[in-house]
Design a protein around this motif. Structure first.
Motif, PDB file in Angstrom:
ATOM      1  N   ASP A 121      32.241  27.444  35.517  1.00  0.00           N
ATOM      2  CA  ASP A 121      32.135  28.333  36.681  1.00  0.00           C
ATOM      3  C   ASP A 121      32.377  29.791  36.309  1.00  0.00           C
ATOM      4  O   ASP A 121      31.679  30.696  36.764  1.00  0.00           O
ATOM      5  N   TYR A 122      33.387  30.042  35.480  1.00  0.00           N
ATOM      6  CA  TYR A 122      33.745  31.408  35.093  1.00  0.00           C
ATOM      7  C   TYR A 122      32.587  32.095  34.380  1.00  0.00           C
ATOM      8  O   TYR A 122      32.218  33.227  34.692  1.00  0.00           O
ATOM      9  N   PHE A 123      31.982  31.392  33.428  1.00  0.00           N
ATOM     10  CA  PHE A 123      30.899  31.979  32.642  1.00  0.00           C
ATOM     11  C   PHE A 123      29.610  32.089  33.446  1.00  0.00           C
ATOM     12  O   PHE A 123      28.833  33.025  33.271  1.00  0.00           O
ATOM     13  N   GLU A 124      29.373  31.132  34.346  1.00  0.00           N
ATOM     14  CA  GLU A 124      28.186  31.219  35.206  1.00  0.00           C
ATOM     15  C   GLU A 124      28.294  32.428  36.138  1.00  0.00           C
ATOM     16  O   GLU A 124      27.315  33.116  36.402  1.00  0.00           O
ATOM     17  N   ALA A 125      29.536  32.714  36.615  1.00  0.00           N
ATOM     18  CA  ALA A 125      29.736  33.873  37.485  1.00  0.00           C
ATOM     19  C   ALA A 125      29.515  35.166  36.708  1.00  0.00           C
ATOM     20  O   ALA A 125      28.905  36.112  37.210  1.00  0.00           O
ATOM     21  N   LEU A 126      29.989  35.225  35.476  1.00  0.00           N
ATOM     22  CA  LEU A 126      29.795  36.419  34.657  1.00  0.00           C
ATOM     23  C   LEU A 126      28.327  36.640  34.321  1.00  0.00           C
ATOM     24  O   LEU A 126      27.828  37.762  34.339  1.00  0.00           O
ATOM     25  N   LEU A 127      27.622  35.549  34.010  1.00  0.00           N
ATOM     26  CA  LEU A 127      26.223  35.641  33.616  1.00  0.00           C
ATOM     27  C   LEU A 127      25.305  35.891  34.803  1.00  0.00           C
ATOM     28  O   LEU A 127      24.260  36.507  34.691  1.00  0.00           O
ATOM     29  N   GLY A 128      25.710  35.375  35.974  1.00  0.00           N
ATOM     30  CA  GLY A 128      24.887  35.552  37.163  1.00  0.00           C
ATOM     31  C   GLY A 128      23.777  34.533  37.289  1.00  0.00           C
ATOM     32  O   GLY A 128      22.831  34.732  38.032  1.00  0.00           O
ATOM     33  N   GLN A 129      23.879  33.418  36.582  1.00  0.00           N
ATOM     34  CA  GLN A 129      22.870  32.369  36.668  1.00  0.00           C
ATOM     35  C   GLN A 129      23.490  31.068  36.163  1.00  0.00           C
ATOM     36  O   GLN A 129      24.473  31.080  35.422  1.00  0.00           O
ATOM     37  N   ASN A 148      37.473  48.016  28.319  1.00  0.00           N
ATOM     38  CA  ASN A 148      37.513  48.145  29.763  1.00  0.00           C
ATOM     39  C   ASN A 148      37.193  46.807  30.416  1.00  0.00           C
ATOM     40  O   ASN A 148      36.114  46.242  30.233  1.00  0.00           O
ATOM     41  N   ALA A 149      38.155  46.280  31.191  1.00  0.00           N
ATOM     42  CA  ALA A 149      37.970  44.962  31.811  1.00  0.00           C
ATOM     43  C   ALA A 149      36.775  44.928  32.747  1.00  0.00           C
ATOM     44  O   ALA A 149      36.134  43.885  32.916  1.00  0.00           O
ATOM     45  N   PHE A 150      36.422  46.079  33.366  1.00  0.00           N
ATOM     46  CA  PHE A 150      35.310  46.114  34.308  1.00  0.00           C
ATOM     47  C   PHE A 150      33.966  45.870  33.625  1.00  0.00           C
ATOM     48  O   PHE A 150      32.983  45.559  34.296  1.00  0.00           O
ATOM     49  N   SER A 151      33.899  46.014  32.288  1.00  0.00           N
ATOM     50  CA  SER A 151      32.634  45.832  31.583  1.00  0.00           C
ATOM     51  C   SER A 151      32.240  44.370  31.487  1.00  0.00           C
ATOM     52  O   SER A 151      31.132  44.054  31.053  1.00  0.00           O
ATOM     53  N   HIS A 152      33.124  43.444  31.873  1.00  0.00           N
ATOM     54  CA  HIS A 152      32.821  42.016  31.797  1.00  0.00           C
ATOM     55  C   HIS A 152      32.822  41.326  33.167  1.00  0.00           C
ATOM     56  O   HIS A 152      32.468  40.155  33.263  1.00  0.00           O
ATOM     57  N   GLN A 153      33.250  42.023  34.211  1.00  0.00           N
ATOM     58  CA  GLN A 153      33.404  41.397  35.515  1.00  0.00           C
ATOM     59  C   GLN A 153      32.195  41.667  36.402  1.00  0.00           C
ATOM     60  O   GLN A 153      31.747  42.810  36.503  1.00  0.00           O
ATOM     61  N   PRO A 154      31.646  40.628  37.048  1.00  0.00           N
ATOM     62  CA  PRO A 154      30.503  40.841  37.944  1.00  0.00           C
ATOM     63  C   PRO A 154      30.915  41.596  39.202  1.00  0.00           C
ATOM     64  O   PRO A 154      32.006  41.389  39.737  1.00  0.00           O
ATOM     65  N   VAL A 155      30.055  42.496  39.640  1.00  0.00           N
ATOM     66  CA  VAL A 155      30.305  43.290  40.841  1.00  0.00           C
ATOM     67  C   VAL A 155      29.071  43.215  41.721  1.00  0.00           C
ATOM     68  O   VAL A 155      27.947  43.222  41.225  1.00  0.00           O
ATOM     69  N   THR A 156      29.271  43.135  43.021  1.00  0.00           N
ATOM     70  CA  THR A 156      28.162  43.129  43.973  1.00  0.00           C
ATOM     71  C   THR A 156      28.357  44.246  44.982  1.00  0.00           C
ATOM     72  O   THR A 156      29.411  44.351  45.606  1.00  0.00           O
ATOM     73  N   LEU A 157      27.364  45.103  45.117  1.00  0.00           N
ATOM     74  CA  LEU A 157      27.337  46.124  46.164  1.00  0.00           C
ATOM     75  C   LEU A 157      26.061  45.905  46.961  1.00  0.00           C
ATOM     76  O   LEU A 157      24.963  46.215  46.497  1.00  0.00           O
ATOM     77  N   VAL A 158      26.207  45.341  48.146  1.00  0.00           N
ATOM     78  CA  VAL A 158      25.033  45.054  48.964  1.00  0.00           C
ATOM     79  C   VAL A 158      24.516  46.341  49.585  1.00  0.00           C
ATOM     80  O   VAL A 158      25.282  47.282  49.814  1.00  0.00           O
ATOM     81  N   PRO A 159      23.211  46.432  49.848  1.00  0.00           N
ATOM     82  CA  PRO A 159      22.666  47.628  50.488  1.00  0.00           C
ATOM     83  C   PRO A 159      23.321  47.845  51.849  1.00  0.00           C
ATOM     84  O   PRO A 159      23.446  46.908  52.644  1.00  0.00           O
ATOM     85  N   PRO A 160      23.792  49.058  52.140  1.00  0.00           N
ATOM     86  CA  PRO A 160      24.448  49.317  53.429  1.00  0.00           C
ATOM     87  C   PRO A 160      23.478  49.175  54.586  1.00  0.00           C
ATOM     88  O   PRO A 160      22.318  49.569  54.485  1.00  0.00           O
ATOM     89  N   SER A 161      23.955  48.609  55.679  1.00  0.00           N
ATOM     90  CA  SER A 161      23.106  48.432  56.861  1.00  0.00           C
ATOM     91  C   SER A 161      23.174  49.634  57.786  1.00  0.00           C
ATOM     92  O   SER A 161      22.304  49.823  58.639  1.00  0.00           O
ATOM     93  N   GLY A 162      24.219  50.476  57.635  1.00  0.00           N
ATOM     94  CA  GLY A 162      24.357  51.667  58.465  1.00  0.00           C
ATOM     95  C   GLY A 162      24.223  52.925  57.628  1.00  0.00           C
ATOM     96  O   GLY A 162      23.229  53.123  56.937  1.00  0.00           O
ATOM     97  N   GLU A 163      25.241  53.768  57.686  1.00  0.00           N
ATOM     98  CA  GLU A 163      25.246  54.999  56.897  1.00  0.00           C
ATOM     99  C   GLU A 163      25.226  54.678  55.409  1.00  0.00           C
ATOM    100  O   GLU A 163      25.937  53.780  54.951  1.00  0.00           O
TER     101      GLU A 163
END
Length: 241
Positions: free
Chosen positions: A16-24, A54-69
């Protein structure tokens, strides 16, 4: 780099951990899982002192398109978390020197772009990430000059490394707004694809019949994955075809 306990769980079959990092998903056969994790452990040992700390270079991040501003996107998130995003231009307008290195990702920027070019030398602006790849869901754009030279004919493209460009958006006679706008990317054109290069390229003259590409905001919304881990899995898959 990766927690020892996580590696132990992976070798036991929990990826699960590696699938989350890979995104597939990773192939679920036990033979593939065991081989994959053994190769991953060996690779991690050899890369221990080479990978970004930098720990952030390995962690998946999601920013969904904003629906408002409109809000800032992934490029802004990266540079504010210590990750590099480089900006390249076909030419540089003199006003660019009055902006900081990450001005293109800020919603406060007003003037940024290229010099005057021509139909035979279409102007472009490119973003390039190093630590993370992005699966694009939307593109943030904003006109970067006054009432003139508004881009209305353009494509937004993406690529991985030196690979071919994939078209994400194509606009014809649709002027950009002076206010930030977020334009959705059709997921049919990029099903689960990740990229580390994004560019906007003019394909026709501006609203005032010029060839300046003036863009005050250019950012990406979507999901990230580790570029290092993606390369590791791509190498594994190629060697087992």
């Amino acid at each position: 780099l990766f927690p020892a306990e996580t590696l132990n769980l992976g070798i036991a079959g929990n990826l699960d951990y590696f699938e989350a990092l890979l995104g597939q998903p990773i192939p679920s056969t036990q033979a593939v899982r065991q081989t994959l994790l053994k190769a991953l452990v060996a690779r991690c040992r050899s890369l221990e002192h080479q990978l970004p700390s930098n720990a952030f270079s390995h962690q998946p991040v999601t920013l969904v398109p904003p629906s408002g501003e409109p809000t800032t996107g992934l490029c802004w998130w990266m540079v504010t978390h210590g990750l590099s995003v480089e900006t390249f231009l076909s030419s540089a307008h003199v006003r660019n020197h009055f902006n900081g290195p990450n001005a293109l990702f800020s919603l406060d920027s007003k003037e940024f772009g290229t010099n005057k070019q021509s139909p035979s030398q279409e102007p472009w602006i490119e973003l390039r990430t190093r630590s993370l790849q992005i699966h694009p869901e939307a593109i943030g754009l904003r006109h970067g000059w006054g009432e003139s030279d508004i881009c209305r004919n353009f494509v937004v493209e993406a690529a991985v490394g030196r690979g071919d460009w994939t078209t994400l958006l194509r606009h014809t006679d649709q002027p950009l707004d002076k206010n930030p706008q977020v334009i959705r990317v059709s997921q049919e054109s990029v099903p689960r694809k990740f990229f580390n290069r994004f560019r906007i390229r003019m394909t026709g003259p501006t609203t005032t019949d010029t060839w300046y590409l003036m863009i005050a905001w250019f950012d990406i919304f979507g999901q990230t994955r580790s570029a290092t881990l993606a390369g590791l899995f791509d190498t594994f898959e190629s060697s087992h075809l």
